[in-house]
Design a protein around this motif. Structure first.
Motif, short mmCIF file in Angstrom:
data_model
loop_
_atom_site.label_atom_id
_atom_site.label_comp_id
_atom_site.label_asym_id
_atom_site.label_seq_id
_atom_site.Cartn_x
_atom_site.Cartn_y
_atom_site.Cartn_z
N GLY A 241 33.57 77.90 -19.72
CA GLY A 241 34.49 76.74 -19.77
C GLY A 241 35.10 76.37 -18.57
N MET A 242 34.86 76.89 -17.54
CA MET A 242 35.57 76.60 -16.32
C MET A 242 34.72 76.94 -15.12
SD MET A 242 39.28 78.02 -14.95
CE MET A 242 39.90 77.51 -13.13
N GLY A 243 34.37 75.95 -14.09
CA GLY A 243 33.55 76.29 -13.31
C GLY A 243 34.27 77.22 -12.25
N PHE A 244 35.54 77.06 -11.82
CA PHE A 244 36.21 78.31 -10.96
C PHE A 244 35.88 79.40 -11.46
CE2 PHE A 244 39.29 80.67 -8.88
CZ PHE A 244 39.37 80.05 -7.72
N ALA A 245 36.24 79.70 -12.74
CA ALA A 245 36.02 80.91 -13.21
C ALA A 245 34.70 81.43 -13.51
CB ALA A 245 36.72 81.00 -14.65
N THR A 246 33.63 80.75 -13.42
CA THR A 246 32.28 81.17 -13.25
C THR A 246 31.87 81.93 -12.14
OG1 THR A 246 31.58 78.81 -14.70
CG2 THR A 246 29.93 80.35 -13.66
N ASN A 247 32.27 81.43 -11.01
CA ASN A 247 32.38 82.35 -10.01
C ASN A 247 33.40 83.54 -9.52
OD1 ASN A 247 30.33 81.25 -8.33
ND2 ASN A 247 31.55 79.78 -7.58
N ALA A 248 34.51 83.41 -10.13
CA ALA A 248 35.55 84.30 -9.91
C ALA A 248 35.49 85.37 -11.03
CB ALA A 248 37.03 83.86 -10.16
N THR A 249 34.55 85.12 -12.23
CA THR A 249 34.44 86.21 -13.20
C THR A 249 33.33 86.92 -13.20
OG1 THR A 249 34.03 84.71 -14.86
CG2 THR A 249 36.47 85.31 -14.63
N ASN A 250 32.25 86.16 -12.69
CA ASN A 250 30.87 86.71 -13.07
C ASN A 250 30.24 87.38 -11.74
OD1 ASN A 250 29.47 85.88 -15.53
ND2 ASN A 250 30.44 84.11 -14.75
N ILE A 251 30.92 87.09 -10.38
CA ILE A 251 30.57 88.01 -9.44
C ILE A 251 31.11 89.46 -9.31
CG2 ILE A 251 31.14 88.26 -6.72
CD1 ILE A 251 31.07 85.19 -6.68
N PRO A 252 32.25 89.81 -10.12
CA PRO A 252 32.58 91.22 -10.12
C PRO A 252 32.03 91.73 -11.33
CG PRO A 252 34.68 89.66 -10.19
CD PRO A 252 33.40 88.76 -10.17
N ALA A 253 30.99 90.93 -12.13
CA ALA A 253 30.34 91.77 -13.04
C ALA A 253 28.92 92.26 -12.43
CB ALA A 253 30.01 90.70 -14.28
N TYR B 75 22.99 90.73 -19.52
CA TYR B 75 23.85 91.45 -18.94
C TYR B 75 25.28 90.90 -18.96
CZ TYR B 75 26.39 94.60 -15.70
OH TYR B 75 27.20 95.21 -15.11
N LEU B 76 25.37 89.43 -18.34
CA LEU B 76 26.61 88.85 -18.23
C LEU B 76 27.20 88.60 -19.58
CD1 LEU B 76 25.86 86.79 -15.14
CD2 LEU B 76 27.17 88.81 -15.13
N ARG B 77 26.55 88.23 -20.44
CA ARG B 77 26.86 88.01 -21.95
C ARG B 77 27.96 89.12 -22.36
NH1 ARG B 77 24.44 83.46 -23.91
NH2 ARG B 77 22.30 83.09 -23.08
N ILE B 78 27.73 90.38 -21.95
CA ILE B 78 28.32 91.47 -22.59
C ILE B 78 29.56 91.73 -21.46
CG2 ILE B 78 28.65 93.73 -23.13
CD1 ILE B 78 27.03 92.03 -25.15
N HIS B 79 29.04 91.61 -20.27
CA HIS B 79 29.96 92.38 -19.18
C HIS B 79 30.76 91.25 -18.39
CE1 HIS B 79 26.88 95.52 -19.54
NE2 HIS B 79 28.01 96.21 -19.41
N SER B 80 30.53 89.97 -18.44
CA SER B 80 31.29 88.99 -18.04
C SER B 80 32.63 88.90 -18.56
CB SER B 80 30.85 87.52 -17.94
OG SER B 80 31.70 86.54 -17.61
N HIS B 81 33.81 88.93 -17.61
CA HIS B 81 35.37 88.61 -18.25
C HIS B 81 35.43 87.26 -18.84
CE1 HIS B 81 36.92 92.29 -16.69
NE2 HIS B 81 36.34 92.08 -15.63
N SER B 82 34.39 86.25 -18.36
CA SER B 82 34.53 84.96 -19.08
C SER B 82 34.34 84.93 -20.68
CB SER B 82 33.93 83.91 -18.21
OG SER B 82 34.65 83.59 -17.32
#
Length: 559
Positions: A224-236, A385-392
């Motif tokens: 839902g948010m472009g900024f959060a796509t980077n900020a929450t998926n890189i840590p995953a 993997y990101l569908r489960i572990h991404s904070h977004s």
């Protein structure tokens, strides 16, 4: 040790493989130094890596720029002294009396630049818009009675201001109002849940399937948010014991995601292959600090088009290095998806690379698609993997259904799935506008950064006083522009940033160029010392007509 045999090195282990050629791929032809893929089955043209030299300003300009900051700082200290002793009213936030012995939250040295320098030119930013961000928009007029500390609205609307600052590259922000209304009536405005709970809709699945087809990858997931796509998926993707090699000019969202991850971060010089390879080689040779253990993962972070410089990443070179050293590659295509490549599929298509050459594709829907949100695409295992572990995915509310519909319609338009070629025609119009506008600016003598195919065109102004004057005077001519200064740019590289749209007509661009030319003479910002009639930044100087004819042959409808 370094590997003298030229084989790939993975965490200290030499992996032999066939040497990759630096030439063009099989079936490509070379003309004037540009690699062009053979026109078989409608395959598009590809481009050789462009040389993007960043012209330096004259020495006197840099001296005057730093002098301006120095004088501003001197008066800032004087005004702080007067505020502390009550000779001047302090309009900024201050601590309460009972907190005087606490660590200051507001009035400290870190806030010095904001209250003493930024406030002087604050009116150049955050202007309220009250219309669609098309080729023209409306601005609410505001004035300040206390030197930009606060603003009040006059009630007057500045109508039909030429929009040279929005990311509406293809002009699609208001193209599908009826379809979006229908979805709004059916689904409502929001989802009210996360993707892992009750927040996955058929519209999300439809959009993800469309993104997968558009990028020619195995799977994709939308956010839902472009900024959060980077900020929450890189840590995953990475964590402690991993190494991130980040371009020094990467976007703030990538920087934030890297810091949150807990991985070790090392920056390499902007789009510099030698600097990147040195970091990769050192990482392989020395391993983790103190322990010397091999890194769990090495992730390279780059952008497709850098939003402040307008440069296009040297993707073929970076892909070659990531294969050589067995690293992973994450590409942020926020500004390049929908703008570069013969059919708008981003920098991978622009260079004619294979989909598997990039491990993780990231992009946003807030530019070319006229909406909000972002996506991650690539191998199915990574996306699952990101569908489960991404904070977004776990904590953030899903993309709004009307927004998803806007992106679906826009993407179908670009792909030709609406039964027309108008999407590709708009892409051609954008490329034509970029070439024309950038070329004229160079003829006039402005220093511009970036690639000749980038829709982001920075014009260097350097001095903070001149960026404010430029923005104010352009608005008086009914032209809205974005100006950028420190800390978003280096202190001595303040600039105006033009963003081109496919809906800009030649007449509109000529009107803007006439105003820019006039202000360039008035403010004395035509700093370029290069030949003003030489506009090509490509290695061979190929003309736009040649590239355009190549693109014409590649346009066809999607099956």
């Amino acid at each position: 040790m370094a590997n003298p045999g030229g084989g790939a090195v993975c965490n200290g282990t030499v992996l032999n493989h066939k040497k990759q050629s630096n030439g063009s791929q099989r079936g490509n032809c070379r003309k004037n130094g540009i690699v062009k893929e053979a026109q078989q089955n409608g395959k598009p043209c590809v481009h050789k890596t462009a040389i993007e030299p960043l012209e330096e300003a004259p020495l006197y300009t840099l001296v005057l720029t730093y002098m301006g900051y120095g004088i501003g700082a001197l008066f800032g200290y004087l005004r702080d002294f007067m505020r502390n002793w009550g000779f001047e009213k302090c309009n900024g936030a201050v601590e309460r009396e009972e907190q005087k012995d606490f660590v200051p939250l507001y009035q400290d040295f870190e806030n010095f630049f904001t209250r003493n320098l930024y406030m002087r030119i604050r009116d150049s930013w955050n202007r309220p818009i009250c219309s669609e961000p098309g080729p023209y928009f409306d601005i609410m007029e505001r004035v300040s009675d206390d030197y930009n500390w606060t603003f009040r609205f006059t009630g007057r609307i500045l109508k039909n201001v030429i929009n040279m600052g929005s990311y509406n590259f293809l002009g699609l922000t208001a193209s599908y109002i009826e379809q979006v209304k229908d979805v709004l009536d059916t689904y409502g405005a929001g989802v009210g849940s996360t993707r892992l709970e009750m927040g996955t809709l058929d519209k999300h699945k439809e959009l993800e399937a469309l993104v997968t087809k558009f990028l020619n990858v195995e799977a994709a997931m939308v956010f839902g948010m472009g900024f959060a796509t980077n900020a929450t998926n890189i840590p995953a993707l990475v964590g402690k014991g991993c190494l991130i090699l980040s371009d020094e000019l990467n976007h703030s969202s990538m920087i934030m995601g890297s810091r949150i991850s807990g991985a070790t971060i090392r920056c390499f010089k902007h789009d510099n292959l030698e600097s990147l390879e040195k970091n990769l080689r050192d990482a392989i040779i020395y391993g983790q600090p103190r322990t010397g253990r091999a890194w769990k993962k090495i992730l390279i972070l780059v952008e497709g088009i850098y939003s402040m410089e307008g440069t296009i990443v040297n993707l073929p070179g970076i892909v070659a290095l990531k294969k050589k050293y067995k690293a992973y590659l994450y590409v942020d295509e926020a500004h390049s998806i929908g703008t570069v490549g013969s059919s708008g599929r981003g920098v991978r298509e622009y260079y004619g690379l294979a989909p598997d050459d990039v491990d993780v594709y990231m992009g946003t829907f807030s530019k070319s698609f006229g909406a909000v949100g972002g996506y991650i695409a690539g191998k199915k295992e990574i996306v699952d993997y990101l569908r489960i572990h991404s904070h977004s995915s776990t904590y953030a509310t899903s993309m709004s259904p009307p927004v998803a519909e806007q992106v679906i319609q826009s993407m179908k338009f670009i792909m030709g799935l609406d039964g027309s070629t108008e999407g590709l025609q708009r892409l051609r119009n954008l490329h034509r506008n970029i070439k024309y506008f950038r070329g004229k600016l160079k003829e006039m003598g402005f220093i511009t950064y970036g690639n000749d195919h980038s829709p982001v065109i920075p014009v260097l102004l350097y001095m903070p006083s001149k960026i404010a004057a430029f923005a104010r005077l352009m608005l008086k001519k009914n032209i809205g522009v974005v100006v950028v200064g420190f800390p978003a740019t280096p202190m001595a590289e303040a600039r105006a940033r033009f963003c081109l749209s496919a809906l800009h007509t030649r007449e509109v661009l000529d009107e803007v160029l006439e105003a820019v030319d006039e202000l360039g003479d008035l403010l004395n910002v035509k700093y370029s010392r290069q030949n003003k009639l030489k506009h090509s930044a490509l290695t061979n100087g190929t003309s736009f007509d040649e590239e355009e004819s190549c693109e014409e042959m590649s346009f066809e409808l999607e099956d």
